[in-house]
Design a protein around this motif. Structure first.
Motif, PDB file in Angstrom:
ATOM      1  N   PRO A 140      -5.618 -30.053  32.156  1.00 37.54           N
ATOM      2  CA  PRO A 140      -5.876 -28.355  32.661  1.00 37.54           C
ATOM      3  C   PRO A 140      -4.325 -27.588  32.865  1.00 37.54           C
ATOM      4  N   SER A 141      -3.314 -28.238  32.042  1.00 37.48           N
ATOM      5  CA  SER A 141      -2.275 -27.428  32.160  1.00 37.48           C
ATOM      6  C   SER A 141      -2.005 -26.207  31.336  1.00 37.48           C
ATOM      7  N   ALA A 142      -1.504 -25.187  31.830  1.00 38.06           N
ATOM      8  CA  ALA A 142      -1.408 -23.837  31.470  1.00 38.06           C
ATOM      9  C   ALA A 142      -0.088 -22.889  32.006  1.00 38.06           C
ATOM     10  N   VAL A 143       0.063 -22.031  31.330  1.00 41.78           N
ATOM     11  CA  VAL A 143       0.956 -21.086  31.938  1.00 41.78           C
ATOM     12  C   VAL A 143       0.541 -19.503  31.667  1.00 41.78           C
ATOM     13  N   ALA A 144       1.040 -18.622  32.602  1.00 40.15           N
ATOM     14  CA  ALA A 144       0.463 -17.299  32.440  1.00 40.15           C
ATOM     15  C   ALA A 144       1.506 -16.334  31.756  1.00 40.15           C
ATOM     16  N   THR A 145       1.024 -15.510  31.118  1.00 40.58           N
ATOM     17  CA  THR A 145       1.849 -14.791  30.252  1.00 40.58           C
ATOM     18  C   THR A 145       1.859 -13.224  30.531  1.00 40.58           C
ATOM     19  N   LEU A 146       2.579 -12.471  30.934  1.00 40.62           N
ATOM     20  CA  LEU A 146       2.540 -10.842  31.240  1.00 40.62           C
ATOM     21  C   LEU A 146       3.535 -10.271  30.312  1.00 40.62           C
ATOM     22  N   VAL A 147       2.965  -9.215  29.419  1.00 37.53           N
ATOM     23  CA  VAL A 147       3.620  -8.394  28.633  1.00 37.53           C
ATOM     24  C   VAL A 147       3.356  -6.684  29.140  1.00 37.53           C
ATOM     25  N   ASP A 148       4.750  -6.173  29.184  1.00 33.99           N
ATOM     26  CA  ASP A 148       4.667  -4.809  29.434  1.00 33.99           C
ATOM     27  C   ASP A 148       4.293  -4.014  28.339  1.00 33.99           C
ATOM     28  N   ARG A 149       3.290  -3.019  28.633  1.00 33.91           N
ATOM     29  CA  ARG A 149       2.732  -2.112  27.060  1.00 33.91           C
ATOM     30  C   ARG A 149       3.899  -1.297  26.610  1.00 33.91           C
ATOM     31  N   ALA A 150       4.571  -0.736  27.519  1.00 38.32           N
ATOM     32  CA  ALA A 150       5.696   0.200  27.002  1.00 38.32           C
ATOM     33  C   ALA A 150       6.864  -0.307  26.425  1.00 38.32           C
ATOM     34  N   THR A 151       7.448  -1.561  27.305  1.00 39.47           N
ATOM     35  CA  THR A 151       8.714  -1.832  26.864  1.00 39.47           C
ATOM     36  C   THR A 151       8.621  -3.353  26.220  1.00 39.47           C
ATOM     37  N   ARG A 152       7.497  -4.066  26.141  1.00 37.23           N
ATOM     38  CA  ARG A 152       7.362  -5.259  25.510  1.00 37.23           C
ATOM     39  C   ARG A 152       8.129  -6.234  26.202  1.00 37.23           C
ATOM     40  N   LEU A 159       2.575 -22.413  36.020  1.00 39.69           N
ATOM     41  CA  LEU A 159       1.487 -22.788  36.896  1.00 39.69           C
ATOM     42  C   LEU A 159       1.405 -24.103  37.266  1.00 39.69           C
ATOM     43  N   PRO A 160       2.072 -24.706  38.211  1.00 44.74           N
ATOM     44  CA  PRO A 160       2.300 -26.324  38.561  1.00 44.74           C
ATOM     45  C   PRO A 160       0.929 -26.679  39.064  1.00 44.74           C
ATOM     46  N   ASP A 161       0.052 -25.946  39.508  1.00 43.32           N
ATOM     47  CA  ASP A 161      -1.057 -26.089  40.090  1.00 43.32           C
ATOM     48  C   ASP A 161      -2.239 -26.034  39.305  1.00 43.32           C
ATOM     49  N   CYS A 162      -2.085 -25.845  38.061  1.00 44.72           N
ATOM     50  CA  CYS A 162      -3.140 -25.584  36.700  1.00 44.72           C
ATOM     51  C   CYS A 162      -3.510 -24.229  37.066  1.00 44.72           C
ATOM     52  N   TYR A 163      -4.820 -23.976  36.576  1.00 42.01           N
ATOM     53  CA  TYR A 163      -5.333 -22.637  36.423  1.00 42.01           C
ATOM     54  C   TYR A 163      -6.283 -22.262  37.173  1.00 42.01           C
ATOM     55  N   TYR A 233       6.226 -22.837  20.651  1.00 38.61           N
ATOM     56  CA  TYR A 233       7.085 -23.550  21.470  1.00 38.61           C
ATOM     57  C   TYR A 233       6.346 -23.904  22.635  1.00 38.61           C
ATOM     58  N   LEU A 234       5.267 -23.404  22.942  1.00 33.55           N
ATOM     59  CA  LEU A 234       4.161 -24.061  23.925  1.00 33.55           C
ATOM     60  C   LEU A 234       2.997 -24.529  23.392  1.00 33.55           C
ATOM     61  N   HIS A 235       3.216 -25.858  22.848  1.00 33.75           N
ATOM     62  CA  HIS A 235       2.362 -26.602  22.213  1.00 33.75           C
ATOM     63  C   HIS A 235       1.151 -27.048  22.851  1.00 33.75           C
ATOM     64  N   LYS A 236      -0.281 -27.172  22.173  1.00 37.80           N
ATOM     65  CA  LYS A 236      -1.466 -27.206  22.821  1.00 37.80           C
ATOM     66  C   LYS A 236      -1.427 -28.653  23.374  1.00 37.80           C
ATOM     67  N   ASN A 237      -0.624 -29.834  22.716  1.00 39.32           N
ATOM     68  CA  ASN A 237      -0.710 -31.155  23.250  1.00 39.32           C
ATOM     69  C   ASN A 237       0.613 -31.534  24.218  1.00 39.32           C
ATOM     70  N   ALA A 238       1.256 -30.412  24.775  1.00 35.37           N
ATOM     71  CA  ALA A 238       2.316 -30.551  25.885  1.00 35.37           C
ATOM     72  C   ALA A 238       1.439 -30.452  27.269  1.00 35.37           C
ATOM     73  N   ASP A 239       2.319 -31.108  28.138  1.00 34.86           N
ATOM     74  CA  ASP A 239       1.801 -30.748  29.427  1.00 34.86           C
ATOM     75  C   ASP A 239       2.702 -29.682  30.133  1.00 34.86           C
ATOM     76  N   LEU A 240       2.046 -28.347  30.311  1.00 33.37           N
ATOM     77  CA  LEU A 240       2.968 -27.012  30.565  1.00 33.37           C
ATOM     78  C   LEU A 240       3.169 -26.983  32.154  1.00 33.37           C
ATOM     79  N   SER A 241       2.357 -27.722  32.835  1.00 34.43           N
ATOM     80  CA  SER A 241       2.285 -27.584  34.287  1.00 34.43           C
ATOM     81  C   SER A 241       3.806 -28.342  34.622  1.00 34.43           C
ATOM     82  N   ALA A 242       4.482 -29.141  33.873  1.00 36.71           N
ATOM     83  CA  ALA A 242       5.486 -29.658  34.266  1.00 36.71           C
ATOM     84  C   ALA A 242       6.655 -28.918  33.886  1.00 36.71           C
ATOM     85  N   LEU A 243       6.698 -27.767  33.260  1.00 34.16           N
ATOM     86  CA  LEU A 243       7.844 -26.874  33.065  1.00 34.16           C
ATOM     87  C   LEU A 243       8.164 -25.914  34.141  1.00 34.16           C
ATOM     88  N   SER A 244       9.449 -25.706  34.379  1.00 38.86           N
ATOM     89  CA  SER A 244       9.869 -24.887  35.412  1.00 38.86           C
ATOM     90  C   SER A 244       9.951 -23.447  34.953  1.00 38.86           C
TER      91      SER A 244
END
Length: 322
Positions: A140-152, A159-163, A233-244
């Motif tokens: 269940p590892s994941a990260v959240a992404t946020l993109v500003d509409r005006a500046t990109r 998300l160290p505690d999953c999603y 760079y954020l592969h589907k088979n990687a544990d993203l919860s371990a990334l700082s």
């Protein structure tokens, strides 16, 4: 003069199938396309580049659909069967664009429709309107992404505690709480259950959360395009919860390579030599917030787009001719 026999013979020849591939019949064009695919260019970028490189020679043009067809049909004898690995998705077959069935997860309570979002968010004239989603690794590892509409400008939230909804809300509040209130105007999300606690985010940040229509992911297309670039760079088979957060900054800054904007033909990847200096040393000594604060000054009636690697632009923008 019209000749029925000649016209019928010509129509018969045009209707014969299978037709020879344009790349198979033109080895020079095939080599050019293969070389650009090897440089991580997409078929859309190659098609636009050929039109700009040979504006008066239609024989040097080819559509992106023809490139995809030759990549996924080895019997056309343009490329070998492993050539699809040059694509960013590396899919061995094309995925049909059809609506998926319901996951049976129920509805999120108190959702606010995207149609109630302020008009300034649609025009992209004011910074502070964000689009967000999750990028998954091994469940269940994941990260959240946020993109500003005006500046990109892009933020990748660990998300160290999953999603779970509570964990996502806590991470967003902590990360976006660092921004000034003027840069927290709204957030647009899809209907995933990770935003079930959206009322908590709204109360803590004074930032309303709007939800897209079902199966309308293009309503937050800036975030979708950015996630596609980050996926390299954020592969589907990687544990993203371990990334700082520090480790997540590297793939975020690297997505400036395949240039992107919102309209017009895409610019080829790495069209300028890479600069080894940090983004702050090149343009903004005060860091990423200085980029967005540029849009807040009253004398900036027409915002200038920075070339800093802290900015992530969508594929599809018209680049200045170099």
């Amino acid at each position: 003069m019209y000749r029925a026999v000649v016209a019928d013979s010509a129509a018969f020849e045009r209707a014969r199938r299978p037709k020879p591939s344009k790349l198979a019949a033109d080895p020079v064009l095939c080599e050019v396309v293969a070389a650009k695919l090897g440089e991580d260019w997409s078929p859309q970028q190659i098609a636009w580049w050929l039109r700009r490189r040979h504006p008066g020679d239609v024989g040097r043009w080819i559509s992106h659909e023809s490139i995809y067809r030759d990549l996924y049909t080895p019997s056309r004898k343009s490329f070998d069967s492993s050539m699809f690995h040059r694509l960013r998705s590396e899919r061995p077959w094309r995925r049909p664009r059809r609506k998926t069935g319901s996951h049976g997860r129920g509805r999120i309570r108190n959702m606010v429709s995207i149609h109630d979002r302020p008009g300034e968010a649609d025009t992209r004239t004011v910074a502070g309107h964000w689009e967000g989603d999750l990028v998954f690794g091994t469940r269940p590892s994941a990260v959240a992404t946020l993109v500003d509409r005006a500046t990109r400008y892009t933020m990748v939230v660990a998300l160290p505690d999953c999603y779970r909804a509570e964990s996502v809300a806590t991470a967003l509040i902590k990360h976006m709480g660092r921004l000034p209130e003027s840069l927290r105007r709204s957030a647009t999300w899809d209907r995933g259950r990770e935003m079930a606690a959206h009322t908590v985010v709204t109360a803590a940040l004074s930032m309303p959360v709007y939800f897209c229509d079902p199966h309308h992911r293009w309503q937050r297309g800036t975030n979708e395009n950015t996630n596609r670039l980050l996926r390299r760079y954020l592969h589907k088979n990687a544990d993203l919860s371990a990334l700082s957060e520090h480790e997540l900054d590297a793939p975020r800054d690297s997505t400036i390579g395949p240039a992107a904007c919102s309209t017009g033909p895409p610019r080829p990847r790495y069209s300028t030599p890479p600069d080894t200096r940090s983004p702050g040393q090149r343009h903004h000594p005060r860091g990423a917030l200085a980029i967005i604060e540029h849009y807040e000054h009253p004398w900036n009636t027409r915002p200038r787009r920075s070339s800093s690697a802290e900015m992530v632009r969508e594929p599809g923008a018209r680049a200045a001719t170099r």
